[in-house]
Every structure is written in structure tokens, then in C-alpha cells.
Design a protein around this motif. Structure first.
Motif, PDB file in Angstrom:
ATOM      1  N   THR A   1       0.831  -1.199   0.000  1.00  0.00           N
ATOM      2  CA  THR A   1       0.000   0.000   0.000  1.00  0.00           C
ATOM      3  C   THR A   1       0.865   1.248   0.000  1.00  0.00           C
ATOM      4  O   THR A   1       2.026   1.224   0.404  1.00  0.00           O
ATOM      5  CB  THR A   1      -0.943   0.023   1.213  1.00  0.00           C
ATOM      6  OG1 THR A   1      -0.161  -0.018   2.422  1.00  0.00           O
ATOM      7  CG2 THR A   1      -1.899  -1.158   1.187  1.00  0.00           C
ATOM      8  N   TYR A   2       0.252   2.351  -0.455  1.00  0.00           N
ATOM      9  CA  TYR A   2       0.984   3.619  -0.521  1.00  0.00           C
ATOM     10  C   TYR A   2       0.038   4.761  -0.171  1.00  0.00           C
ATOM     11  O   TYR A   2      -1.090   4.836  -0.663  1.00  0.00           O
ATOM     12  CB  TYR A   2       1.559   3.841  -1.921  1.00  0.00           C
ATOM     13  CG  TYR A   2       2.657   4.876  -1.951  1.00  0.00           C
ATOM     14  CD1 TYR A   2       3.978   4.538  -1.678  1.00  0.00           C
ATOM     15  CD2 TYR A   2       2.369   6.210  -2.231  1.00  0.00           C
ATOM     16  CE1 TYR A   2       4.983   5.488  -1.688  1.00  0.00           C
ATOM     17  CE2 TYR A   2       3.372   7.172  -2.236  1.00  0.00           C
ATOM     18  CZ  TYR A   2       4.673   6.804  -1.970  1.00  0.00           C
ATOM     19  OH  TYR A   2       5.670   7.747  -1.972  1.00  0.00           O
ATOM     20  N   LEU A   3       0.525   5.665   0.706  1.00  0.00           N
ATOM     21  CA  LEU A   3      -0.231   6.825   1.163  1.00  0.00           C
ATOM     22  C   LEU A   3       0.373   8.090   0.570  1.00  0.00           C
ATOM     23  O   LEU A   3       1.599   8.285   0.610  1.00  0.00           O
ATOM     24  CB  LEU A   3      -0.199   6.902   2.690  1.00  0.00           C
ATOM     25  CG  LEU A   3      -0.684   8.202   3.337  1.00  0.00           C
ATOM     26  CD1 LEU A   3      -2.172   8.391   3.114  1.00  0.00           C
ATOM     27  CD2 LEU A   3      -0.356   8.204   4.823  1.00  0.00           C
ATOM     28  N   LEU A   4      -0.472   8.948   0.031  1.00  0.00           N
ATOM     29  CA  LEU A   4       0.005  10.226  -0.508  1.00  0.00           C
ATOM     30  C   LEU A   4      -1.039  11.312  -0.281  1.00  0.00           C
ATOM     31  O   LEU A   4      -2.217  11.037  -0.036  1.00  0.00           O
ATOM     32  CB  LEU A   4       0.357  10.103  -1.996  1.00  0.00           C
ATOM     33  CG  LEU A   4      -0.741   9.677  -2.979  1.00  0.00           C
ATOM     34  CD1 LEU A   4      -1.626  10.854  -3.408  1.00  0.00           C
ATOM     35  CD2 LEU A   4      -0.131   9.027  -4.219  1.00  0.00           C
ATOM     36  N   GLU A   5      -0.582  12.554  -0.370  1.00  0.00           N
ATOM     37  CA  GLU A   5      -1.460  13.713  -0.259  1.00  0.00           C
ATOM     38  C   GLU A   5      -1.073  14.727  -1.324  1.00  0.00           C
ATOM     39  O   GLU A   5       0.107  14.862  -1.668  1.00  0.00           O
ATOM     40  CB  GLU A   5      -1.349  14.354   1.127  1.00  0.00           C
ATOM     41  CG  GLU A   5      -1.729  13.436   2.276  1.00  0.00           C
ATOM     42  CD  GLU A   5      -1.527  14.092   3.636  1.00  0.00           C
ATOM     43  OE1 GLU A   5      -1.600  15.343   3.707  1.00  0.00           O
ATOM     44  OE2 GLU A   5      -1.292  13.367   4.615  1.00  0.00           O
ATOM     45  N   TYR A   6      -2.062  15.429  -1.840  1.00  0.00           N
ATOM     46  CA  TYR A   6      -1.786  16.507  -2.779  1.00  0.00           C
ATOM     47  C   TYR A   6      -2.906  17.532  -2.705  1.00  0.00           C
ATOM     48  O   TYR A   6      -3.966  17.280  -2.102  1.00  0.00           O
ATOM     49  CB  TYR A   6      -1.625  15.983  -4.210  1.00  0.00           C
ATOM     50  CG  TYR A   6      -2.877  15.421  -4.847  1.00  0.00           C
ATOM     51  CD1 TYR A   6      -3.696  16.217  -5.643  1.00  0.00           C
ATOM     52  CD2 TYR A   6      -3.238  14.092  -4.664  1.00  0.00           C
ATOM     53  CE1 TYR A   6      -4.843  15.718  -6.239  1.00  0.00           C
ATOM     54  CE2 TYR A   6      -4.386  13.573  -5.252  1.00  0.00           C
ATOM     55  CZ  TYR A   6      -5.182  14.390  -6.041  1.00  0.00           C
ATOM     56  OH  TYR A   6      -6.314  13.889  -6.618  1.00  0.00           O
ATOM     57  N   GLY A   7      -2.669  18.697  -3.289  1.00  0.00           N
ATOM     58  CA  GLY A   7      -3.696  19.725  -3.246  1.00  0.00           C
ATOM     59  C   GLY A   7      -3.490  20.779  -4.315  1.00  0.00           C
ATOM     60  O   GLY A   7      -2.398  20.930  -4.869  1.00  0.00           O
ATOM     61  N   PHE A   8      -4.567  21.516  -4.594  1.00  0.00           N
ATOM     62  CA  PHE A   8      -4.535  22.627  -5.544  1.00  0.00           C
ATOM     63  C   PHE A   8      -5.154  23.853  -4.876  1.00  0.00           C
ATOM     64  O   PHE A   8      -6.167  23.748  -4.167  1.00  0.00           O
ATOM     65  CB  PHE A   8      -5.322  22.292  -6.811  1.00  0.00           C
ATOM     66  CG  PHE A   8      -4.810  21.086  -7.556  1.00  0.00           C
ATOM     67  CD1 PHE A   8      -3.503  21.044  -8.020  1.00  0.00           C
ATOM     68  CD2 PHE A   8      -5.635  19.991  -7.783  1.00  0.00           C
ATOM     69  CE1 PHE A   8      -3.021  19.934  -8.704  1.00  0.00           C
ATOM     70  CE2 PHE A   8      -5.166  18.871  -8.465  1.00  0.00           C
ATOM     71  CZ  PHE A   8      -3.856  18.843  -8.923  1.00  0.00           C
ATOM     72  N   GLY A   9      -4.540  25.021  -5.097  1.00  0.00           N
ATOM     73  CA  GLY A   9      -5.074  26.276  -4.584  1.00  0.00           C
ATOM     74  C   GLY A   9      -5.556  27.163  -5.717  1.00  0.00           C
ATOM     75  O   GLY A   9      -5.036  27.091  -6.839  1.00  0.00           O
ATOM     76  N   PHE A  10      -6.554  28.023  -5.429  1.00  0.00           N
ATOM     77  CA  PHE A  10      -7.149  28.875  -6.455  1.00  0.00           C
ATOM     78  C   PHE A  10      -7.232  30.313  -5.956  1.00  0.00           C
ATOM     79  O   PHE A  10      -7.324  30.567  -4.751  1.00  0.00           O
ATOM     80  CB  PHE A  10      -8.546  28.360  -6.828  1.00  0.00           C
ATOM     81  CG  PHE A  10      -8.548  26.966  -7.380  1.00  0.00           C
ATOM     82  CD1 PHE A  10      -8.454  26.741  -8.746  1.00  0.00           C
ATOM     83  CD2 PHE A  10      -8.632  25.859  -6.530  1.00  0.00           C
ATOM     84  CE1 PHE A  10      -8.453  25.447  -9.260  1.00  0.00           C
ATOM     85  CE2 PHE A  10      -8.621  24.569  -7.026  1.00  0.00           C
ATOM     86  CZ  PHE A  10      -8.530  24.361  -8.398  1.00  0.00           C
ATOM     87  N   ASP A  11      -7.223  31.246  -6.882  1.00  0.00           N
ATOM     88  CA  ASP A  11      -7.294  32.665  -6.548  1.00  0.00           C
ATOM     89  C   ASP A  11      -8.677  33.033  -6.033  1.00  0.00           C
ATOM     90  O   ASP A  11      -9.686  32.414  -6.391  1.00  0.00           O
ATOM     91  CB  ASP A  11      -6.976  33.524  -7.780  1.00  0.00           C
ATOM     92  CG  ASP A  11      -5.526  33.356  -8.235  1.00  0.00           C
ATOM     93  OD1 ASP A  11      -4.672  33.068  -7.370  1.00  0.00           O
ATOM     94  OD2 ASP A  11      -5.268  33.508  -9.439  1.00  0.00           O
ATOM     95  N   GLU A  12      -8.728  34.120  -5.231  1.00  0.00           N
ATOM     96  CA  GLU A  12     -10.003  34.580  -4.680  1.00  0.00           C
ATOM     97  C   GLU A  12     -10.947  35.091  -5.763  1.00  0.00           C
ATOM     98  O   GLU A  12     -12.155  35.161  -5.553  1.00  0.00           O
ATOM     99  CB  GLU A  12      -9.759  35.686  -3.650  1.00  0.00           C
ATOM    100  CG  GLU A  12      -9.198  35.191  -2.326  1.00  0.00           C
ATOM    101  CD  GLU A  12      -9.199  36.274  -1.269  1.00  0.00           C
ATOM    102  OE1 GLU A  12      -9.634  37.406  -1.595  1.00  0.00           O
ATOM    103  OE2 GLU A  12      -8.777  35.996  -0.140  1.00  0.00           O
ATOM    104  N   ALA A  13     -10.379  35.457  -6.907  1.00  0.00           N
ATOM    105  CA  ALA A  13     -11.206  36.013  -7.983  1.00  0.00           C
ATOM    106  C   ALA A  13     -12.003  34.949  -8.728  1.00  0.00           C
ATOM    107  O   ALA A  13     -12.759  35.265  -9.646  1.00  0.00           O
ATOM    108  CB  ALA A  13     -10.325  36.776  -8.972  1.00  0.00           C
ATOM    109  N   SER A  14     -11.866  33.696  -8.344  1.00  0.00           N
ATOM    110  CA  SER A  14     -12.591  32.619  -9.021  1.00  0.00           C
ATOM    111  C   SER A  14     -14.098  32.787  -8.844  1.00  0.00           C
ATOM    112  O   SER A  14     -14.556  33.326  -7.828  1.00  0.00           O
ATOM    113  CB  SER A  14     -12.156  31.264  -8.453  1.00  0.00           C
ATOM    114  OG  SER A  14     -10.774  31.064  -8.632  1.00  0.00           O
ATOM    115  N   PRO A  15     -14.913  32.313  -9.797  1.00  0.00           N
ATOM    116  CA  PRO A  15     -16.378  32.439  -9.695  1.00  0.00           C
ATOM    117  C   PRO A  15     -16.915  31.625  -8.515  1.00  0.00           C
ATOM    118  O   PRO A  15     -16.254  30.693  -8.024  1.00  0.00           O
ATOM    119  CB  PRO A  15     -16.870  31.862 -11.025  1.00  0.00           C
ATOM    120  CG  PRO A  15     -15.685  31.869 -11.932  1.00  0.00           C
ATOM    121  CD  PRO A  15     -14.487  31.698 -11.061  1.00  0.00           C
TER     122      PRO A  15
END
Length: 302
Positions: free
Chosen positions: A212-226
Motif C-alpha cells: 500500500t501507498y499513502l500520498l497527499e496533494y492539493g490545488f489552490g485557487f485565486d479569490e477572484a474565481s467564480p
């Protein structure tokens, strides 16, 4: 001989049926039905020898709540992945076991296949998703502020060393930042026209079969997004466990929240349940033995 038994066991745990998987697990661990009964009894779970025998021979299936508790106990005693036997008890129509869904069936955006082809869509079928936790952070302006993902995979073949994450922003916005933990980013491809991103997540080593393998990831977005009003994930194969949480800024709380589902990207979303917002400004659901398809949450602001 043990390695062959383990290989066969992993295969049957993925597709079942339940009685065959249970029998294979008992044989692989070299345990008798009586020893299983005694060890369940030590956990305060009473199951007769005849019941265990019927289960592994397919004459009966666990159905009641106490029987499901016994199945969870068997998973622990037999050293099986969590919910692997419980998943096989789902009706076929709900589990949708069988062929791997093409990514185009889940995400009809025309650029998704091109992105995957540029990276090299290999190794995906060699991984089974055991656990996937998605957290979506909604900002003060009702925009999607951040996506956080924590996942556990199990290798079905030796040598798999990566997974490809695909994310499509409902409003077609590309992330302004990305984070990773327990792995590293390889090739990343984005389609500005549709808001698609495909990211290669590289493990720290090639896995052995069953590892088994554990991982984490993420994406951030600007405040101007709809403003956002829906999020979720498409699964190309049945998933053992999926937890999705939407966390709202205190200044941007929704009026109503719903659990949603659709079998593919071409079918309209269907609300399957109302969800209650907690006093901590979040809403979630968790599902075990989940069918392939799209599972998510939508919300209404007014």
C-alpha cells in the motif's frame, strides 16, 4: 507457494464473489473455521461454525447488522484490507464491478484524453483505491479556495510507481498553486480552455504486489474565481472508501446541501440525499464499497 496464494487472494478480493473471496482468505491464512469462530468470540462476536461454513460455500450471505460486524471482524483476523469483504456484499448493481471505465466516460471535456496521453496513462489499472478523502475549502466570496486530497492505494502488480491525478474545475479555472506530500510531482499538463489539470504523482519507490501507498496533494485557487456550487470525484473503478467534505467560510454558508451521483459524465447529476451542515460550517458524506461513477456534493446559496 505463499506468494502465489497472496496474488490470487488480491485478485479475488477485487472482484469476488464474497464466498470465493472468504474461502480464499481462509485458505491463504491457514486457519480453520473453528479457530475463526473462537477468535471472533474473543471480540464479543458470536457466529456459529455452520454459519461460517455456509458463508464460504455460498449457501447464505451475511445480511443482518450483527453479521456485518462479524465480517468486519473477519477482515481483521484474516489480515485483509479494510472493507474488502464488505464491499463484495454490495449488490452487483450498486458495486458495478467489472470493466474499467474510460476517463472520457467520467469527464466528457474533450481535452482530458490529450492530457493523459501527453503524460502517459500507464499503471492506473495496477492500483486499487482503498481510501480517498477529498476536502474542498470554500472562501469568503463563495469561491473554491483549495482542494486537499489524501489517498491510499494498493499495488496489484509489481513495479507500479506513480498515479495520475486529474481535476476539472466546474467553472473552468486552473489552479494557481499546488502542494504534495508523500510523493512528488512529475509531469503536469493543463488545458486552459476547460480548466483541466492532469498531474503525475511519483512514489518514492516501485511498489511490490499487495503493498500500500499513502500520498497527499492539493490545488489552490485565486479569490477572484467564480462562486462554486458543486464538487466531487469521478471513479473509473469501484472504490473501497470515499470521504468528501465541503468546508465553508463562516461568511459564506449555503442554504441547502445535497449528495449527488451520476454513472458517467454524460448523464445529468441526480440528488440522492439531503445533507446537513454542521455547526463547524462543513458538510460531508462517507461511502464504503462505492460503485464506479461520479460522486459528489452540491449546494445552493439562496
Amino acid at each position: 507457494m505463499q506468494s502465489v496464494a497472496e496474488d490470487d487472494l488480491l485478485q479475488v478480493l477485487q472482484y469476488g464473489p464474497f464466498n470465493v473471496a472468504l474461502h480464499a482468505a481462509i485458505q491463504a491464512r491457514g486457519l480453520s473455521l473453528d479457530s475463526l469462530r473462537r477468535r471472533l468470540d474473543e471480540q464479543g462476536i458470536a457466529v456459529s461454525l455452520s454459519t461460517l461454513s455456509y458463508w464460504q460455500r455460498g449457501r447464505t450471505r451475511p445480511e443482518r447488522a450483527d453479521s456485518m460486524r462479524a465480517v468486519r471482524g473477519l477482515e481483521v483476523i484474516l489480515e485483509l484490507p479494510r472493507h474488502s469483504l464488505l464491499t463484495l456484499l454490495k449488490p452487483t448493481a450498486e458495486r458495478a464491478t467489472g470493466p474499467w471505465l474510460p476517463v472520457e466516460e467520467l469527464c466528457p471535456e474533450p481535452g482530458v484524453r490529450d492530457l493523459l496521453d501527453e503524460i502517459g496513462d500507464r499503471g492506473e489499472r495496477q492500483l486499487t483505491g482503498l481510501s480517498m478523502h477529498d476536502q474542498y475549502i470554500i472562501g469568503r466570496r463563495r469561491e473554491l479556495h483549495e482542494v486537499r486530497v489524501r489517498a491510499v492505494f494498493q499495488a496489484q502488480q509489481r513495479g507500479v510507481d506513480r498515479w495520475i491525478a486529474v481535476y476539472h474545475h466546474p467553472q473552468g479555472v486552473l489552479p494557481s498553486s499546488r502542494t504534495v506530500r508523500g510523493c512528488r510531482f512529475g509531469r503536469v499538463r493543463m488545458d486552459e480552455a476547460s480548466g483541466l489539470i492532469a498531474a503525475e504523482l511519483l512514489f518514492d519507490r516501485a511498489l511490490g504486489r499487495g503493498e500500500t501507498y499513502l500520498l497527499e496533494y492539493g490545488f489552490g485557487f485565486d479569490e477572484a474565481s467564480p462562486p462554486a456550487s458543486e464538487e466531487g470525484r469521478g471513479f473509473r473503478a469501484p472504490q473501497h472508501e470515499y470521504l468528501i467534505e465541503i468546508r465553508f467560510h463562516p461568511a459564506a454558508l449555503p442554504a441547502r446541501c445535497y449528495r449527488t451521483w451520476r454513472p458517467d459524465g454524460h448523464t445529468a447529476l441526480k440528488d440522492s440525499a439531503d445533507l446537513r451542515l454542521s455547526s463547524y460550517q462543513s458538510v460531508h458524506f462517507i461511502e464504503f464499497g462505492m460503485a464506479a461513477g461520479y460522486h459528489g456534493i452540491r449546494w445552493e446559496w439562496d
